[in-house]
Structure formats: structure tokens, C-alpha cells
Motif scaffolding. Structure first.
Motif, PDB file in Angstrom:
ATOM      1  N   THR A 303     -50.202 -55.429 -19.370  1.00 15.33           N
ATOM      2  CA  THR A 303     -51.014 -54.352 -18.800  1.00 15.33           C
ATOM      3  C   THR A 303     -50.317 -53.001 -18.862  1.00 15.33           C
ATOM      4  OG1 THR A 303     -50.127 -54.773 -16.580  1.00 15.33           O
ATOM      5  CG2 THR A 303     -52.120 -55.954 -17.214  1.00 15.33           C
ATOM      6  N   ALA A 304     -49.184 -52.924 -19.542  1.00 16.30           N
ATOM      7  CA  ALA A 304     -48.422 -51.667 -19.572  1.00 16.30           C
ATOM      8  C   ALA A 304     -49.252 -50.536 -20.146  1.00 16.30           C
ATOM      9  CB  ALA A 304     -47.156 -51.857 -20.401  1.00 16.30           C
ATOM     10  N   LYS A 305     -49.090 -49.349 -19.566  1.00  8.66           N
ATOM     11  CA  LYS A 305     -49.857 -48.186 -20.000  1.00  8.66           C
ATOM     12  C   LYS A 305     -49.045 -47.267 -20.899  1.00  8.66           C
ATOM     13  CE  LYS A 305     -52.686 -48.402 -15.829  1.00  8.66           C
ATOM     14  NZ  LYS A 305     -53.144 -47.691 -14.612  1.00  8.66           N
ATOM     15  N   GLY A 306     -47.775 -47.122 -20.638  1.00  5.14           N
ATOM     16  CA  GLY A 306     -46.905 -46.412 -21.571  1.00  5.14           C
ATOM     17  C   GLY A 306     -46.893 -44.903 -21.470  1.00  5.14           C
ATOM     18  N   GLY A 307     -47.953 -44.314 -20.921  1.00  2.00           N
ATOM     19  CA  GLY A 307     -48.020 -42.864 -20.865  1.00  2.00           C
ATOM     20  C   GLY A 307     -46.989 -42.229 -19.966  1.00  2.00           C
ATOM     21  N   VAL A 308     -46.360 -43.041 -19.101  1.00  2.00           N
ATOM     22  CA  VAL A 308     -45.364 -42.489 -18.177  1.00  2.00           C
ATOM     23  C   VAL A 308     -44.192 -41.846 -18.921  1.00  2.00           C
ATOM     24  CG1 VAL A 308     -44.004 -44.610 -17.938  1.00  2.00           C
ATOM     25  CG2 VAL A 308     -44.113 -42.973 -16.044  1.00  2.00           C
ATOM     26  N   LEU A 309     -43.940 -42.250 -20.150  1.00  2.00           N
ATOM     27  CA  LEU A 309     -42.872 -41.610 -20.917  1.00  2.00           C
ATOM     28  C   LEU A 309     -43.188 -40.139 -21.175  1.00  2.00           C
ATOM     29  CD1 LEU A 309     -42.279 -44.710 -21.526  1.00  2.00           C
ATOM     30  CD2 LEU A 309     -41.108 -43.856 -23.551  1.00  2.00           C
ATOM     31  N   ALA A 310     -44.474 -39.830 -21.350  1.00  2.00           N
ATOM     32  CA  ALA A 310     -44.863 -38.428 -21.529  1.00  2.00           C
ATOM     33  C   ALA A 310     -44.617 -37.647 -20.244  1.00  2.00           C
ATOM     34  CB  ALA A 310     -46.332 -38.342 -21.933  1.00  2.00           C
ATOM     35  N   ALA A 311     -44.909 -38.272 -19.108  1.00  2.00           N
ATOM     36  CA  ALA A 311     -44.668 -37.626 -17.818  1.00  2.00           C
ATOM     37  C   ALA A 311     -43.179 -37.359 -17.626  1.00  2.00           C
ATOM     38  CB  ALA A 311     -45.214 -38.494 -16.685  1.00  2.00           C
ATOM     39  N   ILE A 312     -42.359 -38.349 -17.972  1.00  2.00           N
ATOM     40  CA  ILE A 312     -40.905 -38.189 -17.850  1.00  2.00           C
ATOM     41  C   ILE A 312     -40.420 -37.067 -18.756  1.00  2.00           C
ATOM     42  CG2 ILE A 312     -38.700 -39.316 -18.341  1.00  2.00           C
ATOM     43  CD1 ILE A 312     -40.023 -41.960 -17.445  1.00  2.00           C
TER      44      ILE A 312
END
Length: 346
Positions: A303-312
Motif C-alpha cells: 500500500t506504499a504511496k511513495g510521494g513522501v519523498l517529494a515532501a522530504i
């Protein structure tokens, strides 16, 4: 398994004290990025690369399908941008990164006179890659003898398992490794680390009930005395809101510095890729307390979304050394921005 370490010449390995008989673990030849090769050019087997990309795409497939479907037969209008904004927010990219990407995308569409959805999608991939590129950094071995690593993370992020995988990767790159069970608050963590030590024939410094700072200090001293290459210190999992426990981490870090000038040389935070914007809060809190040198993002599957890397990348661009998508040793690999974006947007 393929690897992505930069590696400086190191002295011949000094034999270390044997751990209990190891459980055999299949190993494949590891490739090394050495200091006399250009940066960011891993040597790897095509089949291994293809297998990794397939698993990464599968892990990010839910978000990938949500984003990719937006561009199928789409018109370049406000509706597309609105849907893209919603999809990026749902992928945990966060408000800041989402606004940044949309603003840049609209400007690029106008300047380059992009008229079809495929071209807009390609432009988004380029912009996202450029945003994430500053997070891409090779993990360099051989800078210190030993190189001391302090590894933190909240309970459940996969911290101890990640330490075991990293230790195996380093051994594959000719490094002698010592582990320290500094997570003395959770007995299972110590036992789990001992299992990894047995599997990889690595000595683990541990105390049944001891002060984590003392365990860490002993490990650094032992690593220096034995002439080992890497000392990896597991620390107690905790929430960044538990201020008294964060102070304990600061104490551990200070004591490590007393054991060896300049240590720890790497202070890593392990993050569960499924925790969304909470992951960004963790990065901020641990970075404020410990001055992080790198991140490991785990569990980028299912269920990983992955977009959190963009936020970081937008809010707290701490380098992402490795990303993980499963339980196997080869499921932890270096973060490469272009690969990640390709898996995310297809």
C-alpha cells in the motif's frame, strides 16, 4: 544483489571474534562503486537491475496507476491539474511539494507549448526527478577506521531488520562489521539483532539489561581495538514526541563521540514508507535532535504511496541512501531518483 557503495581502499581485514555458527545465506557477487570510478555509476548485472525495477514498480503500483490513468486521453485543462493535485496529495507528496510541482508543470506546459497528455506526463517525470535528485547520494565506505553508524527510528519502521540487511551488503563489499544492540528497552530487538549476527557471522555487542550509551561506547572501543571497518549501533525505537527518550538518543550520540573523535560518522533514520506525512514529522524531529546524515525508507511495497519523498525533498532534504520493498536482503537497494520516478509514473 547489487550494491551502490563508494569505497575507498581499506587495510586488510583483521580477524574478528567468531559469532555462533552462521545460518547459510545465499550470496551473489556484489558490485562496488569505488573511489576511482565516476560517482553514481553502479556496476550491476542487467538481470538483477531488471528484477529490482520490477519489484519496485510492483511496490508502487497503486500510486502509479492512480497517476498514470489521469493522462490517458486527457485534455490539458484545469480539470487535469485539479485531478493531478488530488492524486499527488493522496500519494503523500504534501501540500508544499504538490504546489511546487503543479506550478512548475503549468509553466513548462506553457513555455514548451505542450499539447498532448503524454508530453505533459513526461514533463512531470522530469520535474519530479529534478526535485528528488538532491536526495540521491552514494554511501561511501572506508572514510574512517572504523566508520561508526548510529541508526534510529520509531518502533515498527523496520530498523533492526534494516541494520541486518546493511551489514550483509557491507560484508559483500569486503567490510568487516560489528553490531551493537543499543536498543536495550526492547528485549526482542536485542534478540533479533543477535539472529542477524549469527546469520552473517558478525559479532554483536550486547548486554541483557544495560545502559544503551554504555553498550554503544563499548562497541566503538571494540571496533577500534579489533581494527574493524564498520560499527553499526542500533538504538531504541521511540516516537519523536517522547522528548525524554529523544534526550536519551542525544546522550548516546555524545557518548559515541567520546569513544571516537568525530563519531558517529553516519546518523541514519529508518522510516516506514507507509506512514505518509508522519514520516516527514519524524525526519524533522530526529534531524533537529541528531543532525541526520541520511535516511532509509522501508516498506515501499503493497500500500506504499511513495510521494513522501517529494515532501522530504522540499521541506527537509536529508539524503536517502537506501529504499526497501520487502524482507529479503536484495530488497534493500540504493535510492536512485530516475529509477524511483520511473516506477512511480511509468
Amino acid at each position: 544483489m547489487f550494491s551502490f557503495f563508494k569505497k575507498k581502499p581499506v587495510a586488510p581485514e583483521v580477524p574478528q571474534v567468531s559469532a555462533p555458527a552462521p545460518v547459510p545465506v545465499p550470496a551473489t557477487p556484489a558490485a562496488v562503486v569505488t573511489s576511482d570510478l565516476p560517482d553514481l555509476l553502479p556496476i550491476e548485472e542487467p538481470a538483477q537491475k531488471q528484477s529490482w525495477m520490477s519489484r519496485l514498480k510492483a511496490g508502487l503500483s497503486k500510486t502509479s496507476s492512480n497517476l498514470s490513468l489521469l493522462f490517458v486521453g486527457a485534455k490539458i485543462d484545469d480539470d487535469l491539474y485539479d485531478e493531478l493535485e488530488a492524486a499527488l496529495l493522496m500519494a503523500d507528496a504534501g501540500v508544499d511539494a504538490t504546489e511546487y510541482l503543479l506550478t512548475a508543470l503549468k509553466r513548462k506546459v506553457k513555455e514548451d507549448k505542450l499539447l498532448d497528455a503524454a508530453a505533459v506526463k513526461a514533463a512531470l517525470k522530469q520535474l519530479l526527478t529534478e526535485l528528488l535528485l538532491p536526495l540521491q547520494k552514494p554511501f561511501e565506505l572506508g572514510r574512517h577506521q572504523p566508520m561508526v553508524m548510529m541508526i534510529s527510528g520509531v518502533n515498527g519502521a523496520g530498523k533492526t531488520t534494516t541494520i541486518g540487511k546493511l551489514a550483509k551488503h557491507m560484508q559483500s563489499n569486503g567490510q568487516s562489521v560489528l553490531l551493537a544492540a543499543g536498543d536495550t528497552f526492547r528485549a526482542a530487538a536485542r534478540e533479533q539483532l543477535m539472529v542477524w549476527g549469527q546469520r552473517n557471522n558478525i559479532t554483536v555487542i550486547s548486554q541483557a539489561s544495560g545502559d544503551p550509551a554504555a553498550v554503544s561506547f563499548d562497541a566503538v572501543q571494540s571496533g577500534k581495538a579489533r581494527g574493524l571497518d564498520v560499527v553499526m549501533i542500533d538504538t531504541a525505537g521511540r516516537l519523536p514526541t517522547q522528548l525524554h527518550l529523544m534526550e536519551e538518543l542525544k546522550k548516546v550520540q555524545r557518548v559515541i563521540g567520546k569513544g571516537m573523535d568525530g563519531a558517529p560518522h553516519e546518523t541514519l533514520l529508518v522510516i516506514d514508507g507507509n506512514t505518509g506525512q508522519n514520516a516527514l514529522a519524524q525526519v524533522k524531529a530526529f534531524d533537529d535532535a541528531l543532525k541526520l546524515t541520511g535516511l532509509v525508507i522501508t516498506k515501499l511495497d503493497g500500500t506504499a504511496k511513495g510521494g513522501v519523498l517529494a515532501a522530504i525533498a522540499r521541506v527537509r532534504p536529508v539524503p536517502v541512501y537506501f529504499i526497501g520493498i520487502g524482507e529479503k536482503i536484495e530488497d534493500l537497494q540504493p535510492f536512485v531518483a530516475a529509477e524511483f520516478v520511473e516506477a512511480l509514473l511509468g
